[in-house]
Scaffold this motif. Structure first.
Motif, mmCIF file in Angstrom:
data_model
loop_
_atom_site.group_PDB
_atom_site.id
_atom_site.type_symbol
_atom_site.label_atom_id
_atom_site.label_comp_id
_atom_site.label_asym_id
_atom_site.label_seq_id
_atom_site.Cartn_x
_atom_site.Cartn_y
_atom_site.Cartn_z
ATOM 1 N N LEU A 27 0.831 -1.202 0.000
ATOM 2 C CA LEU A 27 0.000 0.000 0.000
ATOM 3 C C LEU A 27 0.868 1.255 0.000
ATOM 4 C CD1 LEU A 27 -2.728 -1.008 2.615
ATOM 5 C CD2 LEU A 27 -2.794 -1.265 0.125
ATOM 6 N N LEU A 28 0.520 2.203 -0.853
ATOM 7 C CA LEU A 28 1.218 3.491 -0.881
ATOM 8 C C LEU A 28 0.923 4.280 0.378
ATOM 9 C CD1 LEU A 28 0.775 4.882 -4.511
ATOM 10 C CD2 LEU A 28 2.935 4.444 -3.335
ATOM 11 N N GLU A 29 -0.300 4.165 0.854
ATOM 12 C CA GLU A 29 -0.718 4.851 2.067
ATOM 13 C C GLU A 29 -1.867 4.071 2.668
ATOM 14 O OE1 GLU A 29 -3.830 6.554 2.545
ATOM 15 O OE2 GLU A 29 -4.541 5.778 0.634
ATOM 16 N N HIS A 30 -2.083 4.268 3.949
ATOM 17 C CA HIS A 30 -3.216 3.609 4.599
ATOM 18 C C HIS A 30 -3.568 4.364 5.867
ATOM 19 C CE1 HIS A 30 -0.721 1.696 7.778
ATOM 20 N NE2 HIS A 30 0.200 1.678 6.832
ATOM 21 N N ALA A 31 -4.828 4.261 6.265
ATOM 22 C CA ALA A 31 -5.302 4.946 7.457
ATOM 23 C C ALA A 31 -6.551 4.246 7.957
ATOM 24 C CB ALA A 31 -5.595 6.412 7.158
ATOM 25 N N CYS A 53 -10.510 0.371 7.836
ATOM 26 C CA CYS A 53 -9.206 0.678 7.261
ATOM 27 C C CYS A 53 -9.339 0.958 5.759
ATOM 28 C CB CYS A 53 -8.241 -0.479 7.474
ATOM 29 S SG CYS A 53 -7.907 -0.813 9.214
ATOM 30 N N TYR A 54 -8.540 1.896 5.292
ATOM 31 C CA TYR A 54 -8.526 2.265 3.884
ATOM 32 C C TYR A 54 -7.073 2.382 3.428
ATOM 33 C CZ TYR A 54 -13.361 3.753 4.783
ATOM 34 O OH TYR A 54 -14.677 3.788 5.147
ATOM 35 N N GLY A 55 -6.811 2.039 2.177
ATOM 36 C CA GLY A 55 -5.457 2.160 1.669
ATOM 37 C C GLY A 55 -5.428 2.178 0.151
ATOM 38 N N THR A 56 -4.278 2.561 -0.395
ATOM 39 C CA THR A 56 -4.090 2.649 -1.842
ATOM 40 C C THR A 56 -3.125 1.576 -2.317
ATOM 41 O OG1 THR A 56 -4.412 5.053 -1.814
ATOM 42 C CG2 THR A 56 -3.309 4.111 -3.743
ATOM 43 N N PRO A 57 -3.592 0.610 -3.126
ATOM 44 C CA PRO A 57 -2.690 -0.413 -3.666
ATOM 45 C C PRO A 57 -1.566 0.228 -4.482
ATOM 46 C CG PRO A 57 -4.978 -1.058 -3.967
ATOM 47 C CD PRO A 57 -4.995 0.374 -3.532
ATOM 48 N N ARG A 58 -0.342 -0.160 -4.197
ATOM 49 C CA ARG A 58 0.813 0.428 -4.849
ATOM 50 C C ARG A 58 0.994 -0.039 -6.303
ATOM 51 N NH1 ARG A 58 5.891 2.292 -3.046
ATOM 52 N NH2 ARG A 58 5.279 1.877 -0.884
ATOM 53 N N ARG A 59 0.881 -1.353 -6.522
ATOM 54 C CA ARG A 59 1.254 -1.911 -7.821
ATOM 55 C C ARG A 59 0.416 -1.392 -8.983
ATOM 56 N NH1 ARG A 59 4.913 -2.229 -10.954
ATOM 57 N NH2 ARG A 59 4.680 -3.723 -12.657
ATOM 58 N N PRO A 60 -0.914 -1.282 -8.881
ATOM 59 C CA PRO A 60 -1.683 -0.764 -10.019
ATOM 60 C C PRO A 60 -1.274 0.656 -10.425
ATOM 61 C CG PRO A 60 -3.129 -1.868 -8.473
ATOM 62 C CD PRO A 60 -1.805 -1.754 -7.799
ATOM 63 N N VAL A 61 -0.935 1.479 -9.424
ATOM 64 C CA VAL A 61 -0.484 2.841 -9.729
ATOM 65 C C VAL A 61 0.846 2.801 -10.473
ATOM 66 C CG1 VAL A 61 0.338 5.007 -8.718
ATOM 67 C CG2 VAL A 61 -1.714 3.906 -7.805
ATOM 68 N N GLU A 62 1.782 1.995 -9.962
ATOM 69 C CA GLU A 62 3.092 1.896 -10.611
ATOM 70 C C GLU A 62 2.960 1.324 -12.018
ATOM 71 O OE1 GLU A 62 5.921 1.288 -6.650
ATOM 72 O OE2 GLU A 62 5.254 -0.463 -7.793
ATOM 73 N N ALA A 63 2.064 0.344 -12.201
ATOM 74 C CA ALA A 63 1.875 -0.273 -13.517
ATOM 75 C C ALA A 63 1.341 0.745 -14.516
ATOM 76 C CB ALA A 63 0.920 -1.463 -13.415
ATOM 77 N N ALA A 85 6.318 8.214 0.255
ATOM 78 C CA ALA A 85 6.542 6.971 -0.490
ATOM 79 C C ALA A 85 6.901 7.221 -1.947
ATOM 80 C CB ALA A 85 5.298 6.087 -0.420
ATOM 81 N N MET A 86 6.379 8.293 -2.522
ATOM 82 C CA MET A 86 6.581 8.595 -3.930
ATOM 83 C C MET A 86 6.799 10.106 -4.068
ATOM 84 S SD MET A 86 4.082 7.423 -7.093
ATOM 85 C CE MET A 86 4.249 5.670 -6.755
ATOM 86 N N PRO A 87 8.012 10.582 -3.770
ATOM 87 C CA PRO A 87 8.286 12.022 -3.727
ATOM 88 C C PRO A 87 7.969 12.763 -5.019
ATOM 89 C CG PRO A 87 10.086 10.780 -2.746
ATOM 90 C CD PRO A 87 9.193 9.777 -3.399
ATOM 91 N N GLU A 88 7.977 12.047 -6.139
ATOM 92 C CA GLU A 88 7.693 12.715 -7.413
ATOM 93 C C GLU A 88 6.208 12.940 -7.645
ATOM 94 O OE1 GLU A 88 7.763 8.265 -8.324
ATOM 95 O OE2 GLU A 88 8.738 9.677 -6.951
ATOM 96 N N ALA A 89 5.359 12.422 -6.778
ATOM 97 C CA ALA A 89 3.910 12.611 -6.933
ATOM 98 C C ALA A 89 3.557 14.079 -6.816
ATOM 99 C CB ALA A 89 3.156 11.798 -5.875
ATOM 100 N N GLN A 90 2.517 14.458 -7.525
ATOM 101 C CA GLN A 90 2.027 15.838 -7.522
ATOM 102 C C GLN A 90 0.806 15.934 -6.596
ATOM 103 O OE1 GLN A 90 0.940 18.992 -10.997
ATOM 104 N NE2 GLN A 90 -0.028 17.000 -11.212
ATOM 105 N N LEU A 91 0.882 16.790 -5.593
ATOM 106 C CA LEU A 91 -0.204 16.945 -4.642
ATOM 107 C C LEU A 91 -1.032 18.182 -4.981
ATOM 108 C CD1 LEU A 91 1.434 14.794 -3.208
ATOM 109 C CD2 LEU A 91 1.115 16.030 -1.052
ATOM 110 N N VAL A 92 -2.340 17.981 -5.139
ATOM 111 C CA VAL A 92 -3.247 19.073 -5.488
ATOM 112 C C VAL A 92 -4.307 19.210 -4.400
ATOM 113 C CG1 VAL A 92 -4.909 19.945 -7.179
ATOM 114 C CG2 VAL A 92 -2.902 18.659 -7.955
ATOM 115 N N MET A 93 -4.440 20.413 -3.869
ATOM 116 C CA MET A 93 -5.459 20.695 -2.859
ATOM 117 C C MET A 93 -6.668 21.353 -3.529
ATOM 118 S SD MET A 93 -6.621 21.014 0.325
ATOM 119 C CE MET A 93 -5.286 20.924 1.534
ATOM 120 N N LEU A 94 -7.851 20.782 -3.272
ATOM 121 C CA LEU A 94 -9.093 21.366 -3.760
ATOM 122 C C LEU A 94 -9.726 22.141 -2.612
ATOM 123 C CD1 LEU A 94 -10.973 21.485 -6.257
ATOM 124 C CD2 LEU A 94 -12.249 19.585 -5.237
#
Length: 204
Positions: free
Chosen positions: A80-84, A90-100, A123-132
């Motif tokens: 998981l890229l992140e989880h909380a 519990c919720y989380g983001t699967p890492r592999r589908p994003v990387e694929a 986990a992925m410093p190159e990710a772009q963070l956007v605040m709405l």
């Protein structure tokens, strides 16, 4: 009006993950629904959760539904890229589908809250963070209290969390104001499929 970055001058950038975050009630889901309608080739990450499916929800489309043992296994295995944990689920983001998706040249987008966005940045410093953000604080308060069907204590908690999330806007690479869903969806699309951007901001 939101300010979005201009695309680079003809240089093709490697696709990257865009994280869309913002307080409850700001319209993240509506903006992503509008973004899907624009027809661009974008991978929309599907979160994994331990909560039970709600009526109408489809496994693999709305969420990947798993039990707690499987979720804990995924965390331990670094899947998981992140989880909380929220409200006992519990919720989380699967890492592999994003990387694929990124490996095959498809930009990816993920909708999560502030805590998860911070984890993705690590986990992925190159990710772009956007605040709405909402057009004004008063608009957000109206959206969260307008129905009048929820416990006042719950609404008060959401407003307190929203204040904390909006105060973290400086941590994000771009800030968009949701004054109009169609407009902000196109602004977001420019960030998602465009070249790496300089920091952009907007004034509510």
């Amino acid at each position: 009006m939101s300010k979005t970055a201009e695309k680079g001058s003809g240089t093709s950038a490697r696709p990257r993950l865009t994280v869309l975050s913002g307080p409850s009630g700001v319209g993240k889901s509506s903006v992503l629904s509008e973004l899907r309608g624009l027809g661009e080739d974008v991978y929309y990450s599907v979160s994994v959760t331990t909560r039970a499916p709600r009526p109408g929800e489809v496994d693999g489309q709305h969420y990947h539904f798993v039990d707690r043992a499987e979720f804990d296994r995924m965390v331990a295995a670094g899947e998981l890229l992140e989880h909380a944990e929220y409200a006992g689920n519990c919720y989380g983001t699967p890492r592999r589908p994003v990387e694929a998706a990124l490996e095959r040249g498809t930009p990816a987008i993920l909708e999560i809250e502030l805590q998860g966005a911070r984890q993705v940045r690590r986990a992925m410093p190159e990710a772009q963070l956007v605040m709405l953000m909402p057009p004004t604080w008063e608009v957000l308060v109206t959206r969260l209290t307008g129905r009048g069907t929820e416990d006042p204590a719950v609404v008060a908690h959401r407003l307190k969390v929203a204040e904390q999330e909006l105060a973290a806007a400086e941590e994000f690479d771009a800030v968009l104001v949701n004054s109009d869903v169609r407009t902000v969806a196109r602004e977001l699309l420019t960030l998602v499929v465009g070249s790496p951007t300089e920091r952009v901001s907007s004034e509510p």
